[in-house]
Write an enzyme that holds these catalytic residues in place. Sequence first.
Site, PDB file in Angstrom:
ATOM      1  N   ASP A 138       0.827  -1.213   0.000  1.00 49.27           N
ATOM      2  CA  ASP A 138       0.000   0.000   0.000  1.00 49.27           C
ATOM      3  C   ASP A 138       0.862   1.264   0.000  1.00 49.27           C
ATOM      4  O   ASP A 138       0.339   2.378  -0.086  1.00 49.27           O
ATOM      5  CB  ASP A 138      -1.022  -0.009   1.144  1.00 49.27           C
ATOM      6  CG  ASP A 138      -0.377  -0.128   2.510  1.00 49.27           C
ATOM      7  OD1 ASP A 138       0.863  -0.185   2.595  1.00 49.27           O
ATOM      8  OD2 ASP A 138      -1.128  -0.164   3.511  1.00 49.27           O
ATOM      9  N   SER A 139       2.186   1.098   0.048  1.00 46.76           N
ATOM     10  CA  SER A 139       3.081   2.247  -0.160  1.00 46.76           C
ATOM     11  C   SER A 139       2.845   2.841  -1.544  1.00 46.76           C
ATOM     12  O   SER A 139       3.277   3.965  -1.825  1.00 46.76           O
ATOM     13  CB  SER A 139       4.547   1.831  -0.006  1.00 46.76           C
ATOM     14  OG  SER A 139       4.847   0.709  -0.809  1.00 46.76           O
TER      15      SER A 139
ATOM     16  N   ASP B 296      -1.060  -6.171  -0.216  1.00 44.62           N
ATOM     17  CA  ASP B 296      -1.386  -5.544   1.068  1.00 44.62           C
ATOM     18  C   ASP B 296      -2.886  -5.394   1.194  1.00 44.62           C
ATOM     19  O   ASP B 296      -3.557  -5.027   0.221  1.00 44.62           O
ATOM     20  CB  ASP B 296      -0.762  -4.135   1.116  1.00 44.62           C
ATOM     21  CG  ASP B 296       0.350  -4.029   2.130  1.00 44.62           C
ATOM     22  OD1 ASP B 296       0.341  -4.796   3.110  1.00 44.62           O
ATOM     23  OD2 ASP B 296       1.226  -3.170   1.931  1.00 44.62           O
TER      24      ASP B 296
ATOM     25  N   LYS C 229      -1.108  -9.470   2.899  1.00 45.09           N
ATOM     26  CA  LYS C 229      -0.354  -8.996   4.066  1.00 45.09           C
ATOM     27  C   LYS C 229      -1.246  -8.039   4.836  1.00 45.09           C
ATOM     28  O   LYS C 229      -1.947  -7.221   4.225  1.00 45.09           O
ATOM     29  CB  LYS C 229       0.930  -8.290   3.626  1.00 45.09           C
ATOM     30  CG  LYS C 229       1.677  -7.619   4.795  1.00 45.09           C
ATOM     31  CD  LYS C 229       3.087  -7.247   4.429  1.00 45.09           C
ATOM     32  CE  LYS C 229       3.238  -5.912   3.744  1.00 45.09           C
ATOM     33  NZ  LYS C 229       2.741  -4.756   4.510  1.00 45.09           N
TER      34      LYS C 229
ATOM     35  N   GLU D  88      -1.352  -5.582   8.645  1.00 45.62           N
ATOM     36  CA  GLU D  88      -0.558  -5.024   9.735  1.00 45.62           C
ATOM     37  C   GLU D  88      -1.220  -5.310  11.078  1.00 45.62           C
ATOM     38  O   GLU D  88      -2.448  -5.302  11.181  1.00 45.62           O
ATOM     39  CB  GLU D  88      -0.421  -3.508   9.544  1.00 45.62           C
ATOM     40  CG  GLU D  88       0.283  -3.138   8.256  1.00 45.62           C
ATOM     41  CD  GLU D  88       0.468  -1.631   8.089  1.00 45.62           C
ATOM     42  OE1 GLU D  88       0.112  -0.857   9.007  1.00 45.62           O
ATOM     43  OE2 GLU D  88       0.973  -1.238   7.015  1.00 45.62           O
TER      44      GLU D  88
ATOM     45  N   GLU E 245       9.320  -4.408  10.491  1.00 48.65           N
ATOM     46  CA  GLU E 245       9.730  -3.106   9.950  1.00 48.65           C
ATOM     47  C   GLU E 245      10.266  -2.204  11.057  1.00 48.65           C
ATOM     48  O   GLU E 245       9.597  -1.995  12.086  1.00 48.65           O
ATOM     49  CB  GLU E 245       8.528  -2.434   9.252  1.00 48.65           C
ATOM     50  CG  GLU E 245       8.867  -1.052   8.698  1.00 48.65           C
ATOM     51  CD  GLU E 245       7.909  -0.542   7.633  1.00 48.65           C
ATOM     52  OE1 GLU E 245       6.998  -1.279   7.214  1.00 48.65           O
ATOM     53  OE2 GLU E 245       8.106   0.616   7.219  1.00 48.65           O
TER      54      GLU E 245
HETATM   55  O1  KIV Z   1       3.604  -1.164   1.537  1.00 53.16           O
HETATM   56  C1  KIV Z   1       4.803  -1.491   1.603  1.00 53.16           C
HETATM   57  O2  KIV Z   1       5.602  -1.100   0.754  1.00 53.16           O
HETATM   58  C2  KIV Z   1       5.227  -2.348   2.700  1.00 53.16           C
HETATM   59  C3  KIV Z   1       6.660  -2.753   2.801  1.00 53.16           C
HETATM   60  C4  KIV Z   1       7.653  -1.720   2.685  1.00 53.16           C
HETATM   61  C5  KIV Z   1       6.926  -3.715   3.866  1.00 53.16           C
HETATM   62  O3  KIV Z   1       4.421  -2.735   3.481  1.00 53.16           O
END
Ligand code: KIV
Length: 265
Positions: free
Chosen positions: A44-45, A83, A113, A115, A182
């Site tokens: 989600d970055s 994510d 993934k 959190e 992280e």
């Molecule tokens: O969204 C992302 O890029 C991440 C990683 C950097 C672990 O969760």
Amino acid sequence: MRLTVKDIIDKKKKHEKITALTAYDALFAKLEEEAGVDILLVGDSLGMVLLGLPSTRPVSLAQMMHHLKAVSRVSHKSLIVADMPYGTYEGSPERAVKNALSLIKEGGAHAVKLEGGREEAKTISALVASKIPVMGHLGLTPQSVEFFGGYKIQGRSTRDARKIFADARLLAGLGVFSLVLECVPKNLASKITQSVRVPTIGIGAGTGCDGQVLVVTDLLGMGEGRQYRFVREYATLRPVMLAAIRSYIEDVHSGKFPGRKESFE
Ligand code: KIV
């Protein structure tokens, strides 16, 4: 042959390091696969890197789906992890299962993934019970950045370190197939890595993890401003790209582009 969740788990047993990189589109997915990366993380970055959002929190399921599909359309070898965006899983195992299944069945992800630690225990159990491979994410979890007061290292105090350690053990027990750690001190990451059977993937967590993940544009030096200390720039592409675009503009203005080579008789 496509890497599977089992292959990733087996890498830990064989003491083979795992490589993961973010991929948000077909261009980067193809490049990263050709280079041989194990895991393509549609993180989600993408909200900050591609969409100009201030954090990962506004990223929607539809935006995640759009980028995930671009990656899965061209990918043949790596394991694709998507994510779960903020607001698509918390506090409701049913909603989490429904959204995770859409990322897998419609989007083409092989795993999701999410959190969080003990507070997501019920959700993680429900996902695992629905045969959805889950990657956990502990330490600095960017969707909760408001509570941390910024992007800061986590687990420095004994109390915080104990909590992260206990959460890692809990998540491994619940059946996650891997764990992103992280921005935690390297000793804590190593201790977790040695005490759980599933692979740990570090970002700013030292060399003791079973694998590493980075945001691909950071490693390529495509971003503006200062990098986080844990990033290594393997290339500095931003100035190269900027110079190329400026040269094109100059050449169009001066009439040097297109030249004879680029024109038809
Ligand atoms: O969204 C992302 O890029 C991440 C990683 C950097 C672990 O969760």
